[in-house]
Design a protein around this motif. Structure first.
Motif, PDB file in Angstrom:
ATOM      1  N   ARG A  30       0.813  -1.217   0.000  1.00  0.00           N
ATOM      2  CA  ARG A  30       0.000   0.000   0.000  1.00  0.00           C
ATOM      3  C   ARG A  30       0.844   1.263   0.000  1.00  0.00           C
ATOM      4  O   ARG A  30       0.351   2.339  -0.312  1.00  0.00           O
ATOM      5  CB  ARG A  30      -0.912   0.022   1.228  1.00  0.00           C
ATOM      6  N   ILE A  31       2.116   1.151   0.373  1.00  0.00           N
ATOM      7  CA  ILE A  31       2.939   2.342   0.593  1.00  0.00           C
ATOM      8  C   ILE A  31       3.188   3.092  -0.711  1.00  0.00           C
ATOM      9  O   ILE A  31       3.628   2.517  -1.704  1.00  0.00           O
ATOM     10  CB  ILE A  31       4.284   1.970   1.250  1.00  0.00           C
ATOM     11  N   ASN A  32       2.925   4.397  -0.663  1.00  0.00           N
ATOM     12  CA  ASN A  32       3.206   5.282  -1.787  1.00  0.00           C
ATOM     13  C   ASN A  32       4.376   6.173  -1.365  1.00  0.00           C
ATOM     14  O   ASN A  32       5.515   5.734  -1.319  1.00  0.00           O
ATOM     15  CB  ASN A  32       1.963   6.066  -2.160  1.00  0.00           C
ATOM     16  N   ALA A  33       4.110   7.408  -1.010  1.00  0.00           N
ATOM     17  CA  ALA A  33       5.179   8.291  -0.537  1.00  0.00           C
ATOM     18  C   ALA A  33       5.578   7.923   0.898  1.00  0.00           C
ATOM     19  O   ALA A  33       4.767   7.397   1.671  1.00  0.00           O
ATOM     20  CB  ALA A  33       4.738   9.744  -0.598  1.00  0.00           C
ATOM     21  N   MET A  34       6.826   8.218   1.230  1.00  0.00           N
ATOM     22  CA  MET A  34       7.331   8.020   2.593  1.00  0.00           C
ATOM     23  C   MET A  34       7.939   9.337   3.063  1.00  0.00           C
ATOM     24  O   MET A  34       8.571  10.045   2.258  1.00  0.00           O
ATOM     25  CB  MET A  34       8.362   6.897   2.636  1.00  0.00           C
ATOM     26  N   ARG A  35       7.760   9.646   4.338  1.00  0.00           N
ATOM     27  CA  ARG A  35       8.161  10.951   4.837  1.00  0.00           C
ATOM     28  C   ARG A  35       8.870  10.826   6.191  1.00  0.00           C
ATOM     29  O   ARG A  35       8.619   9.890   6.941  1.00  0.00           O
ATOM     30  CB  ARG A  35       6.936  11.857   5.018  1.00  0.00           C
ATOM     31  N   CYS A  95       8.747   8.556  11.283  1.00  0.00           N
ATOM     32  CA  CYS A  95       8.545   8.055   9.932  1.00  0.00           C
ATOM     33  C   CYS A  95       7.044   8.002   9.643  1.00  0.00           C
ATOM     34  O   CYS A  95       6.248   7.665  10.539  1.00  0.00           O
ATOM     35  CB  CYS A  95       9.172   6.667   9.857  1.00  0.00           C
ATOM     36  N   ASN A  96       6.675   8.299   8.418  1.00  0.00           N
ATOM     37  CA  ASN A  96       5.259   8.334   8.027  1.00  0.00           C
ATOM     38  C   ASN A  96       5.121   7.782   6.617  1.00  0.00           C
ATOM     39  O   ASN A  96       5.991   8.033   5.765  1.00  0.00           O
ATOM     40  CB  ASN A  96       4.756   9.772   8.094  1.00  0.00           C
ATOM     41  N   THR A  97       4.049   7.039   6.366  1.00  0.00           N
ATOM     42  CA  THR A  97       3.808   6.545   5.016  1.00  0.00           C
ATOM     43  C   THR A  97       2.407   6.898   4.546  1.00  0.00           C
ATOM     44  O   THR A  97       1.439   6.881   5.327  1.00  0.00           O
ATOM     45  CB  THR A  97       3.981   5.016   4.914  1.00  0.00           C
ATOM     46  N   ASP A  98       2.328   7.251   3.278  1.00  0.00           N
ATOM     47  CA  ASP A  98       1.060   7.452   2.583  1.00  0.00           C
ATOM     48  C   ASP A  98       0.649   6.090   2.040  1.00  0.00           C
ATOM     49  O   ASP A  98       1.373   5.515   1.218  1.00  0.00           O
ATOM     50  CB  ASP A  98       1.268   8.463   1.463  1.00  0.00           C
ATOM     51  N   ASN A  99      -0.502   5.588   2.490  1.00  0.00           N
ATOM     52  CA  ASN A  99      -0.898   4.217   2.175  1.00  0.00           C
ATOM     53  C   ASN A  99      -2.031   4.154   1.167  1.00  0.00           C
ATOM     54  O   ASN A  99      -2.976   3.364   1.329  1.00  0.00           O
ATOM     55  CB  ASN A  99      -1.266   3.492   3.471  1.00  0.00           C
ATOM     56  N   ARG A 100      -1.940   4.986   0.136  1.00  0.00           N
ATOM     57  CA  ARG A 100      -2.837   4.883  -1.012  1.00  0.00           C
ATOM     58  C   ARG A 100      -4.320   4.775  -0.616  1.00  0.00           C
ATOM     59  O   ARG A 100      -4.992   3.794  -0.927  1.00  0.00           O
ATOM     60  CB  ARG A 100      -2.479   3.681  -1.899  1.00  0.00           C
ATOM     61  N   PHE A 102      -5.692   4.547   2.312  1.00  0.00           N
ATOM     62  CA  PHE A 102      -5.877   4.080   3.687  1.00  0.00           C
ATOM     63  C   PHE A 102      -5.244   5.110   4.628  1.00  0.00           C
ATOM     64  O   PHE A 102      -4.544   6.014   4.202  1.00  0.00           O
ATOM     65  CB  PHE A 102      -5.235   2.705   3.895  1.00  0.00           C
ATOM     66  N   LEU A 103      -5.493   4.958   5.912  1.00  0.00           N
ATOM     67  CA  LEU A 103      -4.912   5.887   6.879  1.00  0.00           C
ATOM     68  C   LEU A 103      -3.386   5.852   6.812  1.00  0.00           C
ATOM     69  O   LEU A 103      -2.789   4.788   6.607  1.00  0.00           O
ATOM     70  CB  LEU A 103      -5.355   5.513   8.301  1.00  0.00           C
ATOM     71  N   ASP A 104      -2.772   7.015   6.996  1.00  0.00           N
ATOM     72  CA  ASP A 104      -1.324   7.071   7.089  1.00  0.00           C
ATOM     73  C   ASP A 104      -0.851   6.233   8.275  1.00  0.00           C
ATOM     74  O   ASP A 104      -1.568   6.073   9.269  1.00  0.00           O
ATOM     75  CB  ASP A 104      -0.857   8.511   7.314  1.00  0.00           C
ATOM     76  N   SER A 105       0.381   5.739   8.167  1.00  0.00           N
ATOM     77  CA  SER A 105       1.004   5.027   9.285  1.00  0.00           C
ATOM     78  C   SER A 105       2.104   5.899   9.886  1.00  0.00           C
ATOM     79  O   SER A 105       2.761   6.663   9.169  1.00  0.00           O
ATOM     80  CB  SER A 105       1.608   3.705   8.810  1.00  0.00           C
ATOM     81  N   TRP A 106       2.303   5.739  11.183  1.00  0.00           N
ATOM     82  CA  TRP A 106       3.349   6.464  11.902  1.00  0.00           C
ATOM     83  C   TRP A 106       4.150   5.499  12.755  1.00  0.00           C
ATOM     84  O   TRP A 106       3.598   4.568  13.342  1.00  0.00           O
ATOM     85  CB  TRP A 106       2.729   7.512  12.824  1.00  0.00           C
ATOM     86  N   GLY A 107       5.444   5.757  12.837  1.00  0.00           N
ATOM     87  CA  GLY A 107       6.261   5.033  13.788  1.00  0.00           C
ATOM     88  C   GLY A 107       6.241   5.737  15.135  1.00  0.00           C
ATOM     89  O   GLY A 107       5.740   6.858  15.247  1.00  0.00           O
ATOM     90  N   PRO A 108       6.806   5.108  16.154  1.00  0.00           N
ATOM     91  CA  PRO A 108       6.837   5.707  17.498  1.00  0.00           C
ATOM     92  C   PRO A 108       7.838   6.846  17.620  1.00  0.00           C
ATOM     93  O   PRO A 108       7.742   7.657  18.553  1.00  0.00           O
ATOM     94  CB  PRO A 108       7.210   4.544  18.405  1.00  0.00           C
ATOM     95  N   GLY A 109       8.807   6.910  16.713  1.00  0.00           N
ATOM     96  CA  GLY A 109       9.787   7.985  16.743  1.00  0.00           C
ATOM     97  C   GLY A 109      11.114   7.562  17.341  1.00  0.00           C
ATOM     98  O   GLY A 109      11.206   6.583  18.091  1.00  0.00           O
ATOM     99  N   THR A 110      12.148   8.314  16.986  1.00  0.00           N
ATOM    100  CA  THR A 110      13.479   8.105  17.551  1.00  0.00           C
ATOM    101  C   THR A 110      14.064   9.472  17.914  1.00  0.00           C
ATOM    102  O   THR A 110      13.947  10.427  17.136  1.00  0.00           O
ATOM    103  CB  THR A 110      14.388   7.338  16.578  1.00  0.00           C
ATOM    104  N   GLN A 111      14.663   9.570  19.095  1.00  0.00           N
ATOM    105  CA  GLN A 111      15.160  10.855  19.593  1.00  0.00           C
ATOM    106  C   GLN A 111      16.523  11.176  18.986  1.00  0.00           C
ATOM    107  O   GLN A 111      17.433  10.336  19.006  1.00  0.00           O
ATOM    108  CB  GLN A 111      15.282  10.816  21.118  1.00  0.00           C
ATOM    109  N   VAL A 112      16.640  12.392  18.487  1.00  0.00           N
ATOM    110  CA  VAL A 112      17.930  12.918  18.023  1.00  0.00           C
ATOM    111  C   VAL A 112      18.254  14.141  18.869  1.00  0.00           C
ATOM    112  O   VAL A 112      17.441  15.072  18.959  1.00  0.00           O
ATOM    113  CB  VAL A 112      17.880  13.302  16.532  1.00  0.00           C
ATOM    114  N   THR A 113      19.413  14.112  19.509  1.00  0.00           N
ATOM    115  CA  THR A 113      19.844  15.232  20.333  1.00  0.00           C
ATOM    116  C   THR A 113      21.217  15.703  19.844  1.00  0.00           C
ATOM    117  O   THR A 113      22.146  14.900  19.758  1.00  0.00           O
ATOM    118  CB  THR A 113      19.941  14.835  21.813  1.00  0.00           C
ATOM    119  N   VAL A 114      21.292  16.988  19.514  1.00  0.00           N
ATOM    120  CA  VAL A 114      22.535  17.559  19.012  1.00  0.00           C
ATOM    121  C   VAL A 114      23.051  18.554  20.045  1.00  0.00           C
ATOM    122  O   VAL A 114      22.379  19.547  20.354  1.00  0.00           O
ATOM    123  CB  VAL A 114      22.337  18.250  17.662  1.00  0.00           C
TER     124      VAL A 114
END
Length: 116
Positions: A30-35, A95-100, A102-114
């Protein structure tokens, strides 16, 4: 449904680099664009970069020339190479995906600290 899991975040000094990964599973056809999005404390979620199924890319002005988005369809994985990191890049990266249709999917996230 598409499931997403990010990895690769961490603590890095200003000027350093990190490579984020996002592994997709489930109904990946189903995945189209990824963001990639990011959200810093007290700020709105910001679109960082997008890659279409055909490989076209687009970036937020704040990361152009420093970040590179890519995808490996054989591995069902999205990447974000981040170079010349700045303290203002500190955020949770999602991370996010456009699922053609269907509802977009989201990951839980990952922390980046600079650190400066």
């Amino acid at each position: 449904q598409v499931q997403l899991v990010e990895s690769g975040g961490g603590l890095v000094q200003a000027g350093g680099s990190l490579r984020l990964s996002c592994a997709a599973s489930g109904n990946i056809y189903r995945i189209n664009a990824m963001r990639w999005y990011r959200q810093a404390p007290g700020k709105q979620r910001e679109l960082v970069a997008v890659i279409t199924s055909g490989g076209s890319t687009n970036y937020a002005d704040s990361v152009k020339g420093r970040f590179t988005i890519s995808r490996d369809n054989a591995k069902n994985t999205l990447y974000l190479q981040m170079n010349s990191l700045k303290p203002e890049d500190t955020a949770v990266y999602l991370c996010n995906t456009d699922n053609r249709g269907f509802l977009d999917s989201w990951g839980p996230g990952t922390q980046v600290t600079v650190s400066s």
